[in-house]
Design a protein around this motif. Structure first.
Motif, PDB file in Angstrom:
ATOM      1  N   LEU A  97      31.820  -6.925  -5.192  1.00  0.00           N
ATOM      2  CA  LEU A  97      32.317  -7.684  -6.338  1.00  0.00           C
ATOM      3  C   LEU A  97      33.798  -7.414  -6.523  1.00  0.00           C
ATOM      4  O   LEU A  97      34.284  -6.310  -6.258  1.00  0.00           O
ATOM      5  CB  LEU A  97      31.565  -7.288  -7.608  1.00  0.00           C
ATOM      6  CG  LEU A  97      30.037  -7.365  -7.554  1.00  0.00           C
ATOM      7  CD1 LEU A  97      29.444  -6.917  -8.879  1.00  0.00           C
ATOM      8  CD2 LEU A  97      29.577  -8.777  -7.212  1.00  0.00           C
ATOM      9  N   TRP A  98      34.525  -8.424  -7.022  1.00  0.00           N
ATOM     10  CA  TRP A  98      35.967  -8.331  -7.203  1.00  0.00           C
ATOM     11  C   TRP A  98      36.324  -8.507  -8.670  1.00  0.00           C
ATOM     12  O   TRP A  98      35.692  -9.282  -9.389  1.00  0.00           O
ATOM     13  CB  TRP A  98      36.672  -9.409  -6.377  1.00  0.00           C
ATOM     14  CG  TRP A  98      36.320  -9.341  -4.930  1.00  0.00           C
ATOM     15  CD1 TRP A  98      35.254  -9.931  -4.322  1.00  0.00           C
ATOM     16  CD2 TRP A  98      37.007  -8.615  -3.910  1.00  0.00           C
ATOM     17  NE1 TRP A  98      35.234  -9.633  -2.990  1.00  0.00           N
ATOM     18  CE2 TRP A  98      36.298  -8.831  -2.699  1.00  0.00           C
ATOM     19  CE3 TRP A  98      38.151  -7.825  -3.899  1.00  0.00           C
ATOM     20  CZ2 TRP A  98      36.702  -8.273  -1.492  1.00  0.00           C
ATOM     21  CZ3 TRP A  98      38.555  -7.278  -2.693  1.00  0.00           C
ATOM     22  CH2 TRP A  98      37.841  -7.494  -1.508  1.00  0.00           C
ATOM     23  N   ASP A  99      37.355  -7.781  -9.124  1.00  0.00           N
ATOM     24  CA  ASP A  99      37.828  -7.992 -10.490  1.00  0.00           C
ATOM     25  C   ASP A  99      39.080  -8.869 -10.469  1.00  0.00           C
ATOM     26  O   ASP A  99      39.518  -9.328  -9.410  1.00  0.00           O
ATOM     27  CB  ASP A  99      38.109  -6.656 -11.198  1.00  0.00           C
ATOM     28  CG  ASP A  99      39.211  -5.841 -10.532  1.00  0.00           C
ATOM     29  OD1 ASP A  99      40.026  -6.419  -9.768  1.00  0.00           O
ATOM     30  OD2 ASP A  99      39.284  -4.625 -10.779  1.00  0.00           O
ATOM     31  N   GLY A 100      39.655  -9.119 -11.641  1.00  0.00           N
ATOM     32  CA  GLY A 100      40.809  -9.996 -11.751  1.00  0.00           C
ATOM     33  C   GLY A 100      42.044  -9.485 -11.057  1.00  0.00           C
ATOM     34  O   GLY A 100      42.981 -10.247 -10.794  1.00  0.00           O
ATOM     35  N   GLN A 101      42.089  -8.194 -10.737  1.00  0.00           N
ATOM     36  CA  GLN A 101      43.242  -7.601 -10.058  1.00  0.00           C
ATOM     37  C   GLN A 101      43.036  -7.491  -8.547  1.00  0.00           C
ATOM     38  O   GLN A 101      43.865  -6.920  -7.840  1.00  0.00           O
ATOM     39  CB  GLN A 101      43.533  -6.204 -10.626  1.00  0.00           C
ATOM     40  CG  GLN A 101      44.107  -6.199 -12.042  1.00  0.00           C
ATOM     41  CD  GLN A 101      43.084  -6.613 -13.075  1.00  0.00           C
ATOM     42  OE1 GLN A 101      41.974  -6.082 -13.117  1.00  0.00           O
ATOM     43  NE2 GLN A 101      43.465  -7.566 -13.927  1.00  0.00           N
ATOM     44  N   GLY A 102      41.931  -8.015  -8.056  1.00  0.00           N
ATOM     45  CA  GLY A 102      41.679  -7.975  -6.624  1.00  0.00           C
ATOM     46  C   GLY A 102      41.057  -6.675  -6.144  1.00  0.00           C
ATOM     47  O   GLY A 102      41.014  -6.411  -4.948  1.00  0.00           O
ATOM     48  N   ASN A 103      40.558  -5.848  -7.073  1.00  0.00           N
ATOM     49  CA  ASN A 103      39.895  -4.605  -6.694  1.00  0.00           C
ATOM     50  C   ASN A 103      38.404  -4.864  -6.469  1.00  0.00           C
ATOM     51  O   ASN A 103      37.787  -5.675  -7.164  1.00  0.00           O
ATOM     52  CB  ASN A 103      40.073  -3.557  -7.795  1.00  0.00           C
ATOM     53  CG  ASN A 103      41.534  -3.262  -8.057  1.00  0.00           C
ATOM     54  OD1 ASN A 103      42.301  -3.006  -7.132  1.00  0.00           O
ATOM     55  ND2 ASN A 103      41.939  -3.318  -9.322  1.00  0.00           N
ATOM     56  N   ALA A 104      37.836  -4.157  -5.504  1.00  0.00           N
ATOM     57  CA  ALA A 104      36.439  -4.373  -5.139  1.00  0.00           C
ATOM     58  C   ALA A 104      35.560  -3.204  -5.550  1.00  0.00           C
ATOM     59  O   ALA A 104      35.975  -2.042  -5.502  1.00  0.00           O
ATOM     60  CB  ALA A 104      36.325  -4.590  -3.641  1.00  0.00           C
ATOM     61  N   THR A 105      34.344  -3.527  -5.967  1.00  0.00           N
ATOM     62  CA  THR A 105      33.314  -2.527  -6.219  1.00  0.00           C
ATOM     63  C   THR A 105      32.056  -2.953  -5.467  1.00  0.00           C
ATOM     64  O   THR A 105      31.884  -4.131  -5.137  1.00  0.00           O
ATOM     65  CB  THR A 105      32.994  -2.391  -7.717  1.00  0.00           C
ATOM     66  OG1 THR A 105      32.587  -3.671  -8.222  1.00  0.00           O
ATOM     67  CG2 THR A 105      34.206  -1.893  -8.484  1.00  0.00           C
ATOM     68  N   GLN A 106      31.189  -1.994  -5.204  1.00  0.00           N
ATOM     69  CA  GLN A 106      29.966  -2.262  -4.466  1.00  0.00           C
ATOM     70  C   GLN A 106      28.764  -2.058  -5.372  1.00  0.00           C
ATOM     71  O   GLN A 106      28.674  -1.057  -6.082  1.00  0.00           O
ATOM     72  CB  GLN A 106      29.884  -1.342  -3.259  1.00  0.00           C
ATOM     73  CG  GLN A 106      31.049  -1.524  -2.292  1.00  0.00           C
ATOM     74  CD  GLN A 106      31.209  -0.357  -1.354  1.00  0.00           C
ATOM     75  OE1 GLN A 106      30.256   0.364  -1.084  1.00  0.00           O
ATOM     76  NE2 GLN A 106      32.411  -0.149  -0.844  1.00  0.00           N
TER      77      GLN A 106
END
Length: 262
Positions: A104-113
């Motif tokens: 998954l991606w947030d508005g800043q382009g960071n990813a989480t699993q």
């Protein structure tokens, strides 16, 4: 040839993979403008003259990492159709799958699993020499995913000559991409395209990614990337699971609770 990316190292879980892509409801027109392509899945182009798209929290097209019994990690694509439900290809989550992780991606382009709670493949999934039959699965997450869901067309099949957009996280660049194609054959089991080098084709890693058409002014999922011949090269053909097939439609209705089904 299945369009699943295999043999990735465990480091990929942190590095994150990406896609190759592929049109609308107009039987003549295909979408070639990169802004239009990326906006169809809620993103913007990564480069001005390309079709790679910036990963975003606003896209329903997911990267799925699949861990098998040997600890090897492969990747597929998927599309969110309900708060906690993602459609993908059945061959992506076969009997060897031991864990499925959504990126998954947030508005800043960071990813989480986020680890999937469960997954189920169509019980009548099978293989022919060229394509898969009933190559559809539903991946379930315990909590709603933040990205938007996209409707699924089950009541009518697409037709020959219609334009589609295909999206995924596969080769050659392994970034989220969208491209255009024209359907050249429709059967109960599949929608097919033939890549002549001028539009787009699916590649390994795109398995489970959506084929969409514009219906009622919205992008609607009509197929899922399943298998292909000839690699990603001109002359190659890609098969998409036809979601309007009754066996497939019934499976999606039963497994994808909360999905908007047309």
């Amino acid at each position: 040839m299945m369009w699943r990316r295999m043999g990735c190292m465990g480091a990929v879980l942190a590095a994150l993979l990406g896609g190759c892509g592929g049109g609308g409801d107009d039987p003549e027109a295909s979408i070639t403008d990169p802004v239009q392509r990326c906006s169809s899945i809620g993103t913007q182009p990564l480069v001005a003259n390309g079709t790679a798209c910036v990963p975003s929290a606003s896209t329903p097209v997911l990267l799925l990492l699949v861990v098998d019994r040997n600890g090897e990690v492969g990747s597929c694509s998927g599309v969110k159709v309900a708060p906690g439900r993602v459609l993908t290809a059945a061959h992506c989550v076969d009997a060897s799958a031991r864990a499925v992780v959504g990126v998954l991606w947030d508005g800043q382009g960071n990813a989480t699993q986020v680890r999937a709670q469960s997954w189920v493949a169509h019980p009548a999934f099978s293989e022919t020499p060229q394509y898969f039959v009933n190559d559809v699965a539903v991946v379930s997450f315990a909590d709603p995913l933040p990205s938007p869901a996209v409707p699924v067309m089950l009541s009518q099949s697409s037709g020959k000559g219609q334009a589609i957009l295909l999206s995924g996280w596969g080769a050659p660049d392994y970034v989220l991409s969208v491209g255009s194609a024209l359907i050249d054959e429709v059967r109960d089991d599949y929608l097919r395209i033939t890549y002549d080098g001028t539009l787009s084709n699916a590649c390994p890693g795109d398995s489970g990614g959506p084929a969409t058409r514009v219906i009622g002014g919205r992008q609607v999922v009509v197929g899922l990337v399943s298998a292909g011949t000839g690699g990603c090269n001109p002359g190659g053909r890609t098969f998409f699971s036809n979601l309007a097939k009754p066996q497939v439609s019934d499976f999606i209705r039963a497994q994808a609770a909360g999905a908007e089904l047309l």
